[in-house]
Motif scaffolding. Structure first.
Motif, PDB file in Angstrom:
ATOM      1  N   VAL A  31      21.159  46.170 -34.981  1.00  0.00           N
ATOM      2  CA  VAL A  31      20.039  46.973 -35.460  1.00  0.00           C
ATOM      3  C   VAL A  31      18.790  46.705 -34.621  1.00  0.00           C
ATOM      4  N   SER A  32      18.590  45.445 -34.241  1.00  0.00           N
ATOM      5  CA  SER A  32      17.412  45.090 -33.450  1.00  0.00           C
ATOM      6  C   SER A  32      17.428  45.754 -32.076  1.00  0.00           C
ATOM      7  N   ASP A  33      18.620  45.871 -31.473  1.00  0.00           N
ATOM      8  CA  ASP A  33      18.735  46.505 -30.165  1.00  0.00           C
ATOM      9  C   ASP A  33      18.466  48.007 -30.273  1.00  0.00           C
ATOM     10  N   ILE A  34      18.956  48.612 -31.344  1.00  0.00           N
ATOM     11  CA  ILE A  34      18.706  50.041 -31.558  1.00  0.00           C
ATOM     12  C   ILE A  34      17.214  50.292 -31.744  1.00  0.00           C
ATOM     13  N   GLU A  35      16.578  49.439 -32.530  1.00  0.00           N
ATOM     14  CA  GLU A  35      15.144  49.590 -32.764  1.00  0.00           C
ATOM     15  C   GLU A  35      14.346  49.424 -31.473  1.00  0.00           C
ATOM     16  N   LYS A  36      14.779  48.512 -30.627  1.00  0.00           N
ATOM     17  CA  LYS A  36      14.100  48.310 -29.345  1.00  0.00           C
ATOM     18  C   LYS A  36      14.191  49.574 -28.493  1.00  0.00           C
ATOM     19  N   ARG A  37      15.384  50.150 -28.424  1.00  0.00           N
ATOM     20  CA  ARG A  37      15.570  51.365 -27.628  1.00  0.00           C
ATOM     21  C   ARG A  37      14.743  52.520 -28.189  1.00  0.00           C
ATOM     22  N   PHE A  39       9.624  44.880 -23.676  1.00  0.00           N
ATOM     23  CA  PHE A  39      10.709  45.150 -24.622  1.00  0.00           C
ATOM     24  C   PHE A  39      11.999  44.421 -24.241  1.00  0.00           C
ATOM     25  N   GLY A  40      11.955  43.613 -23.189  1.00  0.00           N
ATOM     26  CA  GLY A  40      13.146  42.888 -22.773  1.00  0.00           C
ATOM     27  C   GLY A  40      13.974  43.682 -21.777  1.00  0.00           C
ATOM     28  N   ASP A  41      15.266  43.402 -21.761  1.00  0.00           N
ATOM     29  CA  ASP A  41      16.172  44.033 -20.801  1.00  0.00           C
ATOM     30  C   ASP A  41      16.471  45.465 -21.217  1.00  0.00           C
ATOM     31  N   ILE A  42      15.988  46.431 -20.415  1.00  0.00           N
ATOM     32  CA  ILE A  42      16.229  47.853 -20.659  1.00  0.00           C
ATOM     33  C   ILE A  42      17.152  48.363 -19.559  1.00  0.00           C
ATOM     34  N   PRO A  43      18.338  48.883 -19.887  1.00  0.00           N
ATOM     35  CA  PRO A  43      19.314  49.299 -18.870  1.00  0.00           C
ATOM     36  C   PRO A  43      18.785  50.315 -17.865  1.00  0.00           C
TER      37      PRO A  43
END
Length: 285
Positions: free
Chosen positions: A141-147, A92-96
């Motif tokens: 929106v894309s970052d929210i969907e990823k989370r 999912f990429g960079d997840i904090p």
């Protein structure tokens, strides 16, 4: 489901073993750093499992600690190799909070106190979408969907029929009355909470307002416990820009005692079900 090789847990176990070897030699992290011409903070990060450990790091440290048994060195080198593999969350990429996800993925049980929102593992997708969008108003929106997708993927541990995560959640009444996403969405979320509470490995208790002051008044925290006895429990405290992980036995003990007080002050399981059902009916009006 947990993967057979969890890089976060591998790093943590390897770090603990490297710390043990250092202490057996009677050396401080500062002395090791001086020998290897690196910063003391690097040695600390390697030992607490917060940094990837290369096989070269292991080789150099074993040399400093004068580890002569090749079987031990080979075992540590293999752990270093495994620790650099990618967990499912890396897709999912960079997840904090990727360190936490790695720990949660391998945990046997999780005790969590949530004062403001429904715990992530018990959220419906619409609730998670509305919550994350509200908490991160400037995010794409894309970052929210990823989370949201990561959160939903984490929930597979709860629904795993072979090795489910044992979850105990104490939830403040405020989390149930905060109308995230609107009344209809909240009714659906509370109905889902009641549904999940029927699972044998999930326990939910509500801490009502009229209980007054309580040990969790300072905020959210979670306690993770692991199936392997060599893996010490971890207290996780989520922050805005960084998270806190407490692993010292004394710290874990203090938070565990606090949690026992929270469970004692909260409504029991039957009372909780009735309480949530009552609020859900209020949202239906």
């Amino acid at each position: 489901m947990a993967s057979s090789v969890n890089p976060t847990v591998r790093r943590r176990r390897l770090g603990l073993e490297l710390r043990r070897l250092r202490e057996l030699r009677g050396m401080t992290a500062e002395e090791v750093a001086e020998r290897l011409l690196v910063s003391q903070s690097k040695i600390s990060r390697l030992e607490n499992g917060r940094r990837s450990i290369s096989q070269r790091d292991v080789r150099d440290l074993c040399s400093v600690y004068e580890v002569d048994d090749h079987r031990i060195v080979d075992s540590l080198m293999q752990m270093a190799k495994d620790s650099r593999q990618q967990g499912w969350w890396h897709a999912f990429g960079d997840i904090p909070y990727s360190v936490y996800i790695g720990l949660e993925t391998d945990a046997a049980s999780l005790r969590v106190y949530e004062p403001q929102v429904v715990p992530g593992l018990l959220q419906t997708r619409p609730y998670a979408e509305a919550l994350i969008a509200g908490a991160l108003p400037e995010s794409a929106v894309s970052d929210i969907e990823k989370r949201v997708s990561v959160r939903v993927r984490r929930q597979e541990r709860i629904k795993d029929s072979d090795l489910p995560l044992r979850l105990w959640a104490v939830i403040d009444e405020a989390a149930l009355r905060r109308a995230v996403g609107g009344r209809a969405l909240m009714r659906e979320q509370l109905e889902y909470l009641m549904e999940m509470s029927q699972l044998p490995h999930v326990t939910i208790q509500v801490l009502p307002f009229d209980m007054g002051a309580h040990p969790g008044i300072n905020g959210q925290y979670a306690i993770l416990e692991f199936p392997d006895a060599t893996d010490s429990s971890v207290v996780y405290i989520e922050g805005v820009t960084s998270d806190l992980y407490l692993e010292k036995a004394n710290d874990v003990h203090k938070y565990s005692v606090m949690y026992e007080h929270l469970r004692a002050q909260a409504l029991n399981v039957e009372q909780t079900t009735s309480f949530i059902e009552g609020i859900a009916k209020e949202y239906a009006r």
